[in-house]
Scaffold this motif. Structure first.
Motif, mmCIF file in Angstrom:
data_model
loop_
_atom_site.group_PDB
_atom_site.id
_atom_site.type_symbol
_atom_site.label_atom_id
_atom_site.label_comp_id
_atom_site.label_asym_id
_atom_site.label_seq_id
_atom_site.Cartn_x
_atom_site.Cartn_y
_atom_site.Cartn_z
ATOM 1 N N ASP A 85 -10.441 7.695 6.023
ATOM 2 C CA ASP A 85 -9.620 7.034 7.043
ATOM 3 C C ASP A 85 -8.560 6.088 6.468
ATOM 4 O O ASP A 85 -7.735 5.565 7.216
ATOM 5 N N ILE A 86 -8.587 5.850 5.156
ATOM 6 C CA ILE A 86 -7.666 4.881 4.549
ATOM 7 C C ILE A 86 -6.209 5.228 4.845
ATOM 8 O O ILE A 86 -5.445 4.388 5.297
ATOM 9 N N ASN A 87 -5.819 6.481 4.618
ATOM 10 C CA ASN A 87 -4.427 6.855 4.828
ATOM 11 C C ASN A 87 -4.022 6.735 6.294
ATOM 12 O O ASN A 87 -2.945 6.222 6.611
ATOM 13 N N LYS A 88 -4.899 7.168 7.189
ATOM 14 C CA LYS A 88 -4.611 7.110 8.631
ATOM 15 C C LYS A 88 -4.408 5.663 9.096
ATOM 16 O O LYS A 88 -3.509 5.371 9.882
ATOM 17 N N VAL A 89 -5.215 4.746 8.585
ATOM 18 C CA VAL A 89 -5.171 3.348 9.023
ATOM 19 C C VAL A 89 -4.055 2.566 8.330
ATOM 20 O O VAL A 89 -3.357 1.783 8.965
ATOM 21 N N THR A 90 -3.885 2.795 7.014
ATOM 22 C CA THR A 90 -2.971 1.953 6.230
ATOM 23 C C THR A 90 -1.666 2.618 5.807
ATOM 24 O O THR A 90 -0.695 1.932 5.519
ATOM 25 N N GLY A 91 -1.681 3.945 5.696
ATOM 26 C CA GLY A 91 -0.525 4.645 5.141
ATOM 27 C C GLY A 91 -0.624 4.801 3.630
ATOM 28 O O GLY A 91 0.237 5.399 3.000
ATOM 29 N N LYS B 37 0.909 0.354 7.455
ATOM 30 C CA LYS B 37 1.479 0.900 8.693
ATOM 31 C C LYS B 37 1.579 -0.162 9.782
ATOM 32 O O LYS B 37 2.520 -0.194 10.553
ATOM 33 N N LYS B 38 0.555 -0.997 9.876
ATOM 34 C CA LYS B 38 0.513 -2.085 10.856
ATOM 35 C C LYS B 38 0.150 -3.364 10.120
ATOM 36 O O LYS B 38 -0.467 -3.323 9.061
ATOM 37 N N ALA B 39 0.490 -4.494 10.698
ATOM 38 C CA ALA B 39 0.147 -5.789 10.107
ATOM 39 C C ALA B 39 -1.237 -6.199 10.606
ATOM 40 O O ALA B 39 -1.374 -6.713 11.713
ATOM 41 N N TYR B 40 -2.253 -5.920 9.804
ATOM 42 C CA TYR B 40 -3.617 -6.285 10.169
ATOM 43 C C TYR B 40 -3.912 -7.710 9.687
ATOM 44 O O TYR B 40 -3.348 -8.152 8.694
ATOM 45 N N PRO B 41 -4.813 -8.419 10.375
ATOM 46 C CA PRO B 41 -5.210 -9.732 9.876
ATOM 47 C C PRO B 41 -5.740 -9.571 8.446
ATOM 48 O O PRO B 41 -6.584 -8.708 8.189
ATOM 49 N N THR B 42 -5.214 -10.380 7.538
ATOM 50 C CA THR B 42 -5.548 -10.236 6.123
ATOM 51 C C THR B 42 -6.056 -11.549 5.555
ATOM 52 O O THR B 42 -5.485 -12.607 5.805
ATOM 53 N N PHE B 43 -7.115 -11.444 4.773
ATOM 54 C CA PHE B 43 -7.761 -12.594 4.155
ATOM 55 C C PHE B 43 -7.803 -12.381 2.643
ATOM 56 O O PHE B 43 -8.221 -11.324 2.176
ATOM 57 N N VAL B 44 -7.365 -13.395 1.911
ATOM 58 C CA VAL B 44 -7.361 -13.351 0.448
ATOM 59 C C VAL B 44 -8.451 -14.292 -0.036
ATOM 60 O O VAL B 44 -8.566 -15.421 0.461
ATOM 61 N N ASP B 45 -9.258 -13.829 -0.986
ATOM 62 C CA ASP B 45 -10.335 -14.682 -1.466
ATOM 63 C C ASP B 45 -9.793 -16.003 -1.992
ATOM 64 O O ASP B 45 -8.763 -16.054 -2.662
ATOM 65 N N GLN B 46 -10.514 -17.066 -1.681
ATOM 66 C CA GLN B 46 -10.087 -18.415 -2.044
ATOM 67 C C GLN B 46 -9.917 -18.612 -3.550
ATOM 68 O O GLN B 46 -9.221 -19.531 -3.980
ATOM 69 N N SER B 47 -10.504 -17.736 -4.380
ATOM 70 C CA SER B 47 -10.350 -17.846 -5.832
ATOM 71 C C SER B 47 -8.884 -17.723 -6.247
ATOM 72 O O SER B 47 -8.484 -18.213 -7.301
ATOM 73 N N ALA B 48 -8.066 -17.091 -5.419
ATOM 74 C CA ALA B 48 -6.642 -16.904 -5.738
ATOM 75 C C ALA B 48 -5.855 -18.210 -5.613
ATOM 76 O O ALA B 48 -4.798 -18.348 -6.235
#
Length: 160
Positions: A94-100, A112-123
């Motif tokens: 499903d990766i390609n269908k969901v993300t492109g 493909k769409k702007a999904y809510p994104t979380f980056v680990d705090q270690s960054a």
């Protein structure tokens, strides 16, 4: 350095947005490489190279998590970060269908769409992190804050 004449959509987006970044590439084997192998192929510490994971909650909403390649996502912490009761990794098919994007080339930039994104705090404490440039064998290095600002993401405690 990135191979000549290769510009991915991620690289184009970063250029258009005038975000300072480095374009990097690494050799890819037929058997595909994992994130740690990609980091080593780039000559980078795996702690500074991040992978992009896509999940789906019971509510059917999709969420994206960006964590160091050698680490595992704690699904309970991830669900808590996005205010869901539970979440699961999406199936590889499903990766390609969901993300492109395809497996191994999934970037938090330019889905493909702007999904809510979380980056680990270690960054947060790093000067630069490396994420997929949207194609297997290509990565971009940029400031984690520039990434957060570009994708409208936020930091969270995500590691197992």
């Amino acid at each position: 350095m990135a191979k000549k004449n290769v510009k991915t959509n991620v690289m184009r987006i970063l250029d258009i947005e005038k975000i300072n970044h480095k374009e990097l590439s690494y050799p890819v084997s037929k058997d595909h490489v994992d994130g740690v192998s990609a980091a080593l192929g780039l000559g980078k510490d795996p702690k500074s190279v991040y992978k992009t994971l896509v999940t789906q909650a019971a509510s059917k909403a999709y969420y994206v998590f960006v964590i160091p390649v050698a680490e595992n996502l704690n699904l309970k912490k991830a669900a808590r970060a996005c205010g869901e009761k539970n979440i699961e990794m999406i199936h590889v098919k499903d990766i390609n269908k969901v993300t492109g994007y395809i497996r191994g080339g999934c970037s938090p930039i330019g889905m493909k769409k702007a999904y809510p994104t979380f980056v680990d705090q270690s960054a947060q404490n790093m000067e630069a992190i490396t994420v997929s440039a949207g194609k297997v064998g290509y990565q971009v290095e940029l400031s984690p804050q520039d990434l957060i600002d570009l994708i409208g993401g936020q930091y969270a405690d995500l590691l197992a």
